[in-house]
Design a protein around this motif. Structure first.
Motif, PDB file in Angstrom:
ATOM      1  N   LEU A 201      -0.320  -1.657  -1.069  1.00  0.00           N
ATOM      2  CA  LEU A 201      -1.675  -1.360  -0.593  1.00  0.00           C
ATOM      3  C   LEU A 201      -1.732  -0.050   0.190  1.00  0.00           C
ATOM      4  O   LEU A 201      -0.760   0.323   0.861  1.00  0.00           O
ATOM      5  CB  LEU A 201      -2.169  -2.491   0.332  1.00  0.00           C
ATOM      6  N   MET A 202      -2.879   0.621   0.113  1.00  0.00           N
ATOM      7  CA  MET A 202      -3.110   1.762   1.004  1.00  0.00           C
ATOM      8  C   MET A 202      -3.283   1.206   2.415  1.00  0.00           C
ATOM      9  O   MET A 202      -4.161   0.374   2.659  1.00  0.00           O
ATOM     10  CB  MET A 202      -4.380   2.519   0.586  1.00  0.00           C
ATOM     11  N   PRO A 203      -2.437   1.645   3.365  1.00  0.00           N
ATOM     12  CA  PRO A 203      -2.499   1.044   4.700  1.00  0.00           C
ATOM     13  C   PRO A 203      -3.693   1.530   5.512  1.00  0.00           C
ATOM     14  O   PRO A 203      -4.364   2.498   5.131  1.00  0.00           O
ATOM     15  CB  PRO A 203      -1.191   1.534   5.344  1.00  0.00           C
ATOM     16  N   GLN A 204      -3.924   0.864   6.634  1.00  0.00           N
ATOM     17  CA  GLN A 204      -4.925   1.322   7.592  1.00  0.00           C
ATOM     18  C   GLN A 204      -4.568   2.722   8.058  1.00  0.00           C
ATOM     19  O   GLN A 204      -3.404   3.013   8.344  1.00  0.00           O
ATOM     20  CB  GLN A 204      -4.958   0.381   8.803  1.00  0.00           C
ATOM     21  N   LEU A 205      -5.557   3.593   8.144  1.00  0.00           N
ATOM     22  CA  LEU A 205      -5.312   4.976   8.549  1.00  0.00           C
ATOM     23  C   LEU A 205      -6.131   5.331   9.791  1.00  0.00           C
ATOM     24  O   LEU A 205      -6.483   6.494  10.008  1.00  0.00           O
ATOM     25  CB  LEU A 205      -5.659   5.920   7.394  1.00  0.00           C
TER      26      LEU A 205
ATOM     27  N   ILE B  49       4.570   5.462   1.566  1.00  0.00           N
ATOM     28  CA  ILE B  49       4.253   4.035   1.638  1.00  0.00           C
ATOM     29  C   ILE B  49       5.406   3.250   1.024  1.00  0.00           C
ATOM     30  O   ILE B  49       5.898   3.613  -0.064  1.00  0.00           O
ATOM     31  CB  ILE B  49       2.920   3.736   0.918  1.00  0.00           C
ATOM     32  N   GLU B  50       5.805   2.225   1.730  1.00  0.00           N
ATOM     33  CA  GLU B  50       7.014   1.500   1.339  1.00  0.00           C
ATOM     34  C   GLU B  50       6.700   0.279   0.494  1.00  0.00           C
ATOM     35  O   GLU B  50       5.597  -0.285   0.576  1.00  0.00           O
ATOM     36  CB  GLU B  50       7.753   1.066   2.609  1.00  0.00           C
ATOM     37  N   ALA B  51       7.688  -0.142  -0.270  1.00  0.00           N
ATOM     38  CA  ALA B  51       7.545  -1.349  -1.077  1.00  0.00           C
ATOM     39  C   ALA B  51       7.444  -2.571  -0.170  1.00  0.00           C
ATOM     40  O   ALA B  51       8.263  -2.728   0.745  1.00  0.00           O
ATOM     41  CB  ALA B  51       8.750  -1.493  -2.001  1.00  0.00           C
TER      42      ALA B  51
ATOM     43  N   ASP C 294      -6.975  -0.412  -0.890  1.00  0.00           N
ATOM     44  CA  ASP C 294      -6.871  -0.404  -2.357  1.00  0.00           C
ATOM     45  C   ASP C 294      -5.444  -0.748  -2.795  1.00  0.00           C
ATOM     46  O   ASP C 294      -4.463  -0.388  -2.127  1.00  0.00           O
ATOM     47  CB  ASP C 294      -7.221   0.983  -2.919  1.00  0.00           C
ATOM     48  N   THR C 295      -5.344  -1.395  -3.943  1.00  0.00           N
ATOM     49  CA  THR C 295      -4.027  -1.650  -4.528  1.00  0.00           C
ATOM     50  C   THR C 295      -3.585  -0.410  -5.303  1.00  0.00           C
ATOM     51  O   THR C 295      -4.256   0.032  -6.238  1.00  0.00           O
ATOM     52  CB  THR C 295      -4.088  -2.867  -5.473  1.00  0.00           C
ATOM     53  N   LEU C 296      -2.456   0.152  -4.902  1.00  0.00           N
ATOM     54  CA  LEU C 296      -1.958   1.369  -5.535  1.00  0.00           C
ATOM     55  C   LEU C 296      -1.005   1.048  -6.680  1.00  0.00           C
ATOM     56  O   LEU C 296      -0.893   1.803  -7.640  1.00  0.00           O
ATOM     57  CB  LEU C 296      -1.231   2.234  -4.496  1.00  0.00           C
TER      58      LEU C 296
END
Lengths: 79, 267
Positions: free
Chosen positions: A6-10, A48-50, A71-73
């Motif tokens: 997922l795209m993390p909180q920014l 972004i890590e697994a 979002d799911t990347l």
């Protein structure tokens, strides 16, 4: 079991980031915590890590495209 | 890509605080020279898991006042201390990078009542020498062509700093007063070695729990093993990482800081 990347909180100000580079390709083995994709915000590039170990099953957002927070990347098929 | 306006912060005009969430003891994140609160994007979630976290725009940076006085670390710390006082905060865990680490050290020396612990990332005074060319060049950047390589000298993996990052810095430099403020701070940093040496050896600083984090390949402020050892703090040197270990080795940095803050929690 599938695990979404997922795209993390920014933070409060940034709602989306651009995919800069996929560090793994579909079918590659990944280990939990291993960087799989780098994304660029207006301020900094982040990796972004697994979220789980397994195989990268699907990439949902291509390089240079924008994705919103949450979002799911990509999808990892857990080992 | 766009950056939404930050929530208005009517309490402080001189120093902007940006809440990042979290509970418990407060922790303030103080960025480096020429950066702003957004530098902590890869860390804010982790820190907010261990403390009530704020990112701060230091004077002369981001959305804070461009009035930096003489630009000395002590002066910047005084301005930040006033803002902390207005928020009635005490016993903050200060997490500072480079310039921000210098401000954190000055705060711990001058106002130890405000400081619970120090996380010092590539702090001034413990390195061999800060790259004067970097400090001189950054406030005077005007084109992407000169900005990108200068910023990429901060890291080992240049792909982490791209044209978007360069464009963001250039837009920040266009804030009225920003360039002059950075020149003032850079000049004061270059002249401030004696004062930072005094602070590093002060008892007020030495009694605080301290964590030093450094990139082994830091080209801007290379670590000095002798000085770091004499400082006597818990130290983590991250291999194959430059001046931005919180970005280049975010996972290692986050785990290290969360563990450090976790040990500081009241039972």
């Amino acid at each position: 079991m599938d695990a979404p990347v997922l795209m993390p909180q920014l933070g409060n100000e940034i709602e989306e980031a651009q995919i800069t580079e996929w560090l793994k390709k579909v079918g590659d083995s990944v280990t939990e915590g291993e960087p799989v994709v780098s994304v660029t915000t207006p301020k900094v590039t982040m990796e972004i890590e697994a979220p789980a170990s397994g195989k990268l099953k699907e990439i949902k957002v291509a390089v240079d495209e924008l994705a919103k927070v949450g979002d799911t990347l990509a999808v990892i098929e857990s080992a | 890509m766009t950056v939404a306006p930050a929530p208005a912060n009517p309490l402080d005009e001189a120093v902007k605080f940006f809440p990042l969430g979290g509970e418990g003891a407060p922790a303030a994140l103080l960025h480096g020279f020429g950066a702003d609160h957004l530098t902590w994007l890869a860390n804010q979630q982790a820190v907010a898991g261990a403390a009530a976290a704020f990112a701060v725009d230091l004077p002369g940076h981001g959305r804070s006042s461009m009035d930096v006085g003489d630009g000395a670390l002590r002066t910047l710390a005084g301005i930040v201390a006033e803002a902390i006082d207005r928020k009635s905060l005490r016993n903050l865990h200060l997490i500072g990078h480079s310039l921000g680490a210098g401000v954190a050290l000055q705060l711990a020396d001058a106002r130890p009542d405000l400081v619970a612990s120090l996380v010092l990332i590539t702090p001034p005074g413990l390195g061999k020498e800060i790259d004067r060319n970097f400090l001189t060049a950054l406030p005077r950047l005007t084109t992407p062509e000169e900005t990108l390589p200068l910023l990429q000298s901060l890291v080992v993996r240049p792909s982490l700093i791209n044209k978007h990052v360069a464009a963001h810095l250039l837009s920040q430099l266009e804030t009225p007063g920003a360039r002059q403020a950075l020149v003032q701070i850079a000049d004061a940093l270059a002249a401030g070695q004696v004062d930072i040496d005094r602070v590093l050896s002060s008892e007020a600083v030495r009694v605080k729990p301290r964590l030093v984090v450094w990139g082994e390949a830091d080209a801007i402020n290379p670590p000095d093993a002798e000085r770091i050892s004499a400082f006597g703090a818990k130290t983590v040197i991250v291999p194959q990482v430059g001046h931005l270990p919180h970005i280049e080795a975010a996972r290692t940095f986050n785990e290290t800081v969360v563990a450090f803050l976790g040990r500081r929690r009241a039972p």
